[in-house]
Scaffold this motif. Sequence first.
Motif, PDB file in Angstrom:
ATOM      1  N   ARG A   1     -93.976 -13.203  -8.252  1.00  0.00           N
ATOM      2  CA  ARG A   1     -95.333 -13.615  -7.909  1.00  0.00           C
ATOM      3  C   ARG A   1     -96.310 -13.258  -9.021  1.00  0.00           C
ATOM      4  O   ARG A   1     -97.182 -14.062  -9.398  1.00  0.00           O
ATOM      5  CB  ARG A   1     -95.761 -12.931  -6.606  1.00  0.00           C
ATOM      6  N   ALA A   2     -96.138 -12.038  -9.601  1.00  0.00           N
ATOM      7  CA  ALA A   2     -97.037 -11.623 -10.668  1.00  0.00           C
ATOM      8  C   ALA A   2     -96.861 -12.502 -11.906  1.00  0.00           C
ATOM      9  O   ALA A   2     -97.833 -12.829 -12.603  1.00  0.00           O
ATOM     10  CB  ALA A   2     -96.800 -10.158 -11.000  1.00  0.00           C
ATOM     11  N   GLU A   3     -95.602 -12.886 -12.204  1.00  0.00           N
ATOM     12  CA  GLU A   3     -95.362 -13.744 -13.369  1.00  0.00           C
ATOM     13  C   GLU A   3     -95.974 -15.128 -13.155  1.00  0.00           C
ATOM     14  O   GLU A   3     -96.514 -15.747 -14.093  1.00  0.00           O
ATOM     15  CB  GLU A   3     -93.856 -13.853 -13.617  1.00  0.00           C
ATOM     16  N   THR A   4     -95.929 -15.671 -11.900  1.00  0.00           N
ATOM     17  CA  THR A   4     -96.555 -16.971 -11.600  1.00  0.00           C
ATOM     18  C   THR A   4     -98.067 -16.889 -11.766  1.00  0.00           C
ATOM     19  O   THR A   4     -98.705 -17.791 -12.360  1.00  0.00           O
ATOM     20  CB  THR A   4     -96.193 -17.395 -10.175  1.00  0.00           C
TER      21      THR A   4
ATOM     22  N   HIS B   1     -98.895 -16.806 -15.376  1.00  0.00           N
ATOM     23  CA  HIS B   1     -98.800 -18.124 -16.004  1.00  0.00           C
ATOM     24  C   HIS B   1    -100.046 -18.966 -15.682  1.00  0.00           C
ATOM     25  O   HIS B   1    -100.591 -19.672 -16.560  1.00  0.00           O
ATOM     26  CB  HIS B   1     -97.546 -18.843 -15.509  1.00  0.00           C
ATOM     27  N   LEU B   2    -100.523 -18.860 -14.408  1.00  0.00           N
ATOM     28  CA  LEU B   2    -101.726 -19.599 -14.019  1.00  0.00           C
ATOM     29  C   LEU B   2    -102.950 -19.086 -14.776  1.00  0.00           C
ATOM     30  O   LEU B   2    -103.782 -19.868 -15.278  1.00  0.00           O
ATOM     31  CB  LEU B   2    -101.934 -19.484 -12.506  1.00  0.00           C
ATOM     32  N   ALA B   3    -103.072 -17.743 -14.901  1.00  0.00           N
ATOM     33  CA  ALA B   3    -104.210 -17.168 -15.602  1.00  0.00           C
ATOM     34  C   ALA B   3    -104.181 -17.537 -17.082  1.00  0.00           C
ATOM     35  O   ALA B   3    -105.228 -17.773 -17.708  1.00  0.00           O
ATOM     36  CB  ALA B   3    -104.207 -15.646 -15.437  1.00  0.00           C
ATOM     37  N   GLU B   4    -102.976 -17.623 -17.654  1.00  0.00           N
ATOM     38  CA  GLU B   4    -102.865 -18.018 -19.053  1.00  0.00           C
ATOM     39  C   GLU B   4    -103.315 -19.467 -19.258  1.00  0.00           C
ATOM     40  O   GLU B   4    -103.996 -19.797 -20.241  1.00  0.00           O
ATOM     41  CB  GLU B   4    -101.406 -17.845 -19.497  1.00  0.00           C
ATOM     42  N   THR B   5    -102.962 -20.344 -18.291  1.00  0.00           N
ATOM     43  CA  THR B   5    -103.383 -21.757 -18.373  1.00  0.00           C
ATOM     44  C   THR B   5    -104.899 -21.888 -18.257  1.00  0.00           C
ATOM     45  O   THR B   5    -105.554 -22.645 -19.012  1.00  0.00           O
ATOM     46  CB  THR B   5    -102.700 -22.563 -17.263  1.00  0.00           C
ATOM     47  N   GLU B   6    -105.473 -21.131 -17.309  1.00  0.00           N
ATOM     48  CA  GLU B   6    -106.924 -21.163 -17.122  1.00  0.00           C
ATOM     49  C   GLU B   6    -107.649 -20.648 -18.344  1.00  0.00           C
ATOM     50  O   GLU B   6    -108.702 -21.179 -18.754  1.00  0.00           O
ATOM     51  CB  GLU B   6    -107.317 -20.346 -15.887  1.00  0.00           C
ATOM     52  N   LEU B   7    -107.095 -19.606 -18.979  1.00  0.00           N
ATOM     53  CA  LEU B   7    -107.722 -19.048 -20.187  1.00  0.00           C
ATOM     54  C   LEU B   7    -107.683 -20.080 -21.318  1.00  0.00           C
ATOM     55  O   LEU B   7    -108.655 -20.249 -22.066  1.00  0.00           O
ATOM     56  CB  LEU B   7    -107.017 -17.759 -20.608  1.00  0.00           C
ATOM     57  N   GLY B   8    -106.565 -20.793 -21.461  1.00  0.00           N
ATOM     58  CA  GLY B   8    -106.477 -21.799 -22.498  1.00  0.00           C
ATOM     59  C   GLY B   8    -107.488 -22.931 -22.290  1.00  0.00           C
ATOM     60  O   GLY B   8    -108.126 -23.407 -23.239  1.00  0.00           O
TER      61      GLY B   8
ATOM     62  N   PHE C   1    -106.684 -13.002 -17.061  1.00  0.00           N
ATOM     63  CA  PHE C   1    -105.407 -13.022 -17.776  1.00  0.00           C
ATOM     64  C   PHE C   1    -104.886 -11.599 -18.040  1.00  0.00           C
ATOM     65  O   PHE C   1    -103.694 -11.317 -17.852  1.00  0.00           O
ATOM     66  CB  PHE C   1    -105.574 -13.789 -19.095  1.00  0.00           C
ATOM     67  N   GLU C   2    -105.785 -10.711 -18.458  1.00  0.00           N
ATOM     68  CA  GLU C   2    -105.380  -9.338 -18.741  1.00  0.00           C
ATOM     69  C   GLU C   2    -104.920  -8.632 -17.471  1.00  0.00           C
ATOM     70  O   GLU C   2    -103.948  -7.860 -17.487  1.00  0.00           O
ATOM     71  CB  GLU C   2    -106.530  -8.570 -19.400  1.00  0.00           C
ATOM     72  N   LEU C   3    -105.624  -8.873 -16.344  1.00  0.00           N
ATOM     73  CA  LEU C   3    -105.239  -8.249 -15.080  1.00  0.00           C
ATOM     74  C   LEU C   3    -103.858  -8.726 -14.624  1.00  0.00           C
ATOM     75  O   LEU C   3    -103.024  -7.934 -14.180  1.00  0.00           O
ATOM     76  CB  LEU C   3    -106.286  -8.560 -14.013  1.00  0.00           C
ATOM     77  N   GLN C   4    -103.591 -10.014 -14.736  1.00  0.00           N
ATOM     78  CA  GLN C   4    -102.304 -10.538 -14.328  1.00  0.00           C
ATOM     79  C   GLN C   4    -101.178 -10.060 -15.237  1.00  0.00           C
ATOM     80  O   GLN C   4    -100.059  -9.824 -14.800  1.00  0.00           O
ATOM     81  CB  GLN C   4    -102.353 -12.068 -14.310  1.00  0.00           C
ATOM     82  N   LYS C   5    -101.516  -9.888 -16.523  1.00  0.00           N
ATOM     83  CA  LYS C   5    -100.530  -9.352 -17.467  1.00  0.00           C
ATOM     84  C   LYS C   5    -100.154  -7.922 -17.094  1.00  0.00           C
ATOM     85  O   LYS C   5     -98.976  -7.543 -17.115  1.00  0.00           O
ATOM     86  CB  LYS C   5    -101.095  -9.419 -18.875  1.00  0.00           C
TER      87      LYS C   5
END
Length: 398
Positions: free
Chosen positions: A126-129, A132-139, A162-166
């Motif tokens: 769940r954290a990896e998903t 991935h979503l936070a990385e897409t939003e950041l881009g 993104f940092e929190l999800q990482k």
Amino acid sequence: MKSPWFKRILFGLAAVAVIALLAWSLREQPALVDVAEVKQGPMKVTIREEGVTRVREVYAVSAPIAGQLSRTLLNEGDRVKAGETVVAAIHPLAPPLIDRRTEAELLAARDAARSGVGIAESELQRAETALHLAETELGRALKLAVPGVISESALHRATNEFELQKAAVEAAKATVGFRRAELASAEARLMQPGSAALAAEGCCVDVLAPVDGVVLAVAAKSEQAVAAGARIAEIGNTTDLEIVADLLSADAVRIGPGTKALVRDWGGERSLEATVRRVDPAAFTKVSALGIEEQRVNTVLDLDQGDGRLGHGYRVFVELAIWECADCLQVPISALFRNGGDWSVFVLEDDRLRQATLEIGQLNDEVAQVLGGIEAGASVVLHPADTLAEGSRVERRN
């Protein structure tokens, strides 16, 4: 007809013969005695005690850790080399047997650990998903921020998300590792003695010989569980021996370091020379074979020249000289007897005995030193009987 004087003469001669026969039978018979001569010569007084040889430096090899000791391959008398010869090999101890109740509890703990691993892996997915979503939003935010479509604060929020999800992914990975370690611990507690996993393990500790020498004793020969510090074997150099003898305290005060001694009755053809190295300052109580308590002192002697046939713990007899005289008057102690508080002997003179009172000095097992009362060359009676007295007639026994 015979004359009456002839009969009287015959009767007189017969009476004289009977009287002579009675006198001869009642005369004093000489006693047979053994005789020795009083001599001048060297004399020595020694102490003779039983002793035991021992290796000067005995090294005890003990278990450095608790474990399962493998069967010892060394035997008494085997030679070992320092730092090379393996005296003992210690394996880890096998786990204890598990009863059914404990096994059920451990199985339940293992299943719970497995479930915990599954939950942690789900959280990681769940954290990896979310990452991935936070990385897409950041881009996307970075692309829109260039023409000024979104505000700077919206870009910061996307970056923070993104940092929190990482960080959440890293935490989930650590949780998965923690749950897997719990599962491994639960499975390890289920191991029984003789399992394949335990049999595959190698030796844990090899105990090596501390010095060059010979194995004197093996305390633990068979495979067994040992505690830390348990004695396994003793090693020493049998060419470096000393002798310890326990002396009476009254004799120990008459010797000291440097006193010469002879080692006898050890099995060899000749006596060995030794020197006293130390007399212990403290005595101990020892009960003799007659049940008498004696104060004994251990005395340590160094062999001036050893013999390769002697080993550790061999019985020997030690003779220590406590008094010596190069030339003194001596009389056999078997000729002495007590007359009140004085020493006396019977001196043989012209087949008659004369009792002489002597002044005695030192004594050993065979002779006594004479300080006065008799001259050299005199013949004295050995083992005088109670029937002998002053003036008795005696005869030398052949």
